[in-house]
Write an enzyme that holds these catalytic residues in place. Structure first.
Site, PDB file in Angstrom:
ATOM      1  N   ASP A  31       0.807  -1.214   0.000  1.00  0.00           N
ATOM      2  CA  ASP A  31       0.000   0.000   0.000  1.00  0.00           C
ATOM      3  C   ASP A  31       0.844   1.270   0.000  1.00  0.00           C
ATOM      4  OD1 ASP A  31      -2.436  -1.189  -0.078  1.00  0.00           O
ATOM      5  OD2 ASP A  31      -2.936  -0.911   2.031  1.00  0.00           O
ATOM      6  N   LYS A  61      -3.629   3.439  -3.026  1.00  0.00           N
ATOM      7  CA  LYS A  61      -4.547   4.488  -3.463  1.00  0.00           C
ATOM      8  C   LYS A  61      -4.366   5.671  -2.520  1.00  0.00           C
ATOM      9  CE  LYS A  61      -8.091   1.751  -2.804  1.00  0.00           C
ATOM     10  NZ  LYS A  61      -7.447   0.454  -2.605  1.00  0.00           N
ATOM     11  N   MET A  93      -9.223   9.344   8.482  1.00  0.00           N
ATOM     12  CA  MET A  93      -9.720   9.897   7.221  1.00  0.00           C
ATOM     13  C   MET A  93     -10.716  11.021   7.462  1.00  0.00           C
ATOM     14  SD  MET A  93     -10.192   6.237   5.239  1.00  0.00           S
ATOM     15  CE  MET A  93     -11.039   5.497   6.647  1.00  0.00           C
TER      16      MET A  93
END
Length: 258
Positions: free
Chosen positions: A39, A61, A174
């Site tokens: 990742d 991502k 997030m």
């Protein structure tokens, strides 16, 4: 005679960012990898634990990018396991804490491929701890909530409204892009003086910490240009950090003068 390929996948949690915070079991899995799918949030030095001949493939991502969507990563786990053998899926934090590891596991097992999970140290507790913030402390916080700042629909989780009404420590992942909404929820509950910290790239050399209260955190975050990836911690335990204690003591002193 060619060796028979025995496909298997190991989902490995790499920890919060500091490459030394991966578990020994995670390192041992990397030692035996034929392929590593890694990742964006992992320290690339961790790839040195894999054999030189192993394929190392980036599948990360960032910020909603459609590059390497989750469905493609799922398929890659199966494809490379069948073609080469042992695939290590290296993920930041813990695979099962907002890491979509459970989705990958479900997909892999549909093909009869052996899969194992190596837990990782979750950033939800490790990043605050590294900054001296205990997510729980006797007499101050009896529990903590871990909440996503951005759900699959792109909205702030409704669970935050419930969490804001409790005495629990709240840890948001997030959530930096939703800071205005987060602040508004706490202000509507009458908690403008609640302590809050935002930690960007926690446990790494690029760590940045911004701390204050609900009332002033937006201004501070904008001034210091704090951004993703970051963790937001809300609660009285933030004031318990030795690193941040002087800041909050100065605020109390200034308020007394005024």
């Amino acid at each position: 005679m060619m060796n028979e390929i025995r496909p298997r996948v190991t989902l490995v949690g790499a920890g919060p960012g500091d490459p030394e915070l991966i578990t020994l079991k995670g390192v041992l899995a990397l030692n035996k990898a034929d392929v590593v799918l890694y990742d964006a949030l992992i320290d690339v030095s961790l790839l040195n634990h894999a054999p030189d001949k192993a394929l190392k493939i980036f599948v990360g991502k960032r910020n909603g990018s459609r590059q390497n969507p989750q469905e493609e990563t799922n398929r890659m786990c199966v494809y490379y396991a069948k073609k080469f053998g042992h695939v290590v899926r290296l993920k930041g934090g813990d695979p099962f804490v907002f890491g979509r590891g459970a989705e990958e596991l479900d997909y892999i097992q549909q093909f009869g491929i052996k899969a194992e999970v190596v837990p990782g140290i979750s950033s939800t507790v490790a990043v605050p701890a590294a900054a001296g913030i205990p997510v729980t402390k006797r007499g101050i916080s009896e529990s903590y909530w871990v909440i996503t700042g951005t759900t699959s629909s792109g909205e702030l989780s409704r669970d935050l409204l419930l969490a804001s009404q409790s005495k629990a420590t709240v840890v948001l992942l997030m959530g930096t892009r939703k800071l205005e909404e987060i602040v508004r929820i706490y202000e509507e509950q009458g908690f403008s003086d609640k302590a809050i910290a935002i930690i960007e790239r926690g446990t790494t050399r690029d760590e940045k910490i911004v701390a204050g209260t609900i009332a002033d955190i937006e201004k501070k975050a904008q001034k210091d240009q704090v951004g993703a990836p970051a963790i937001i911690i809300i609660g009285d335990v933030v004031r318990e950090s030795p690193k941040l204690k002087a800041l909050y003591e100065a605020v109390v002193y200034e308020n007394k003068l005024n």
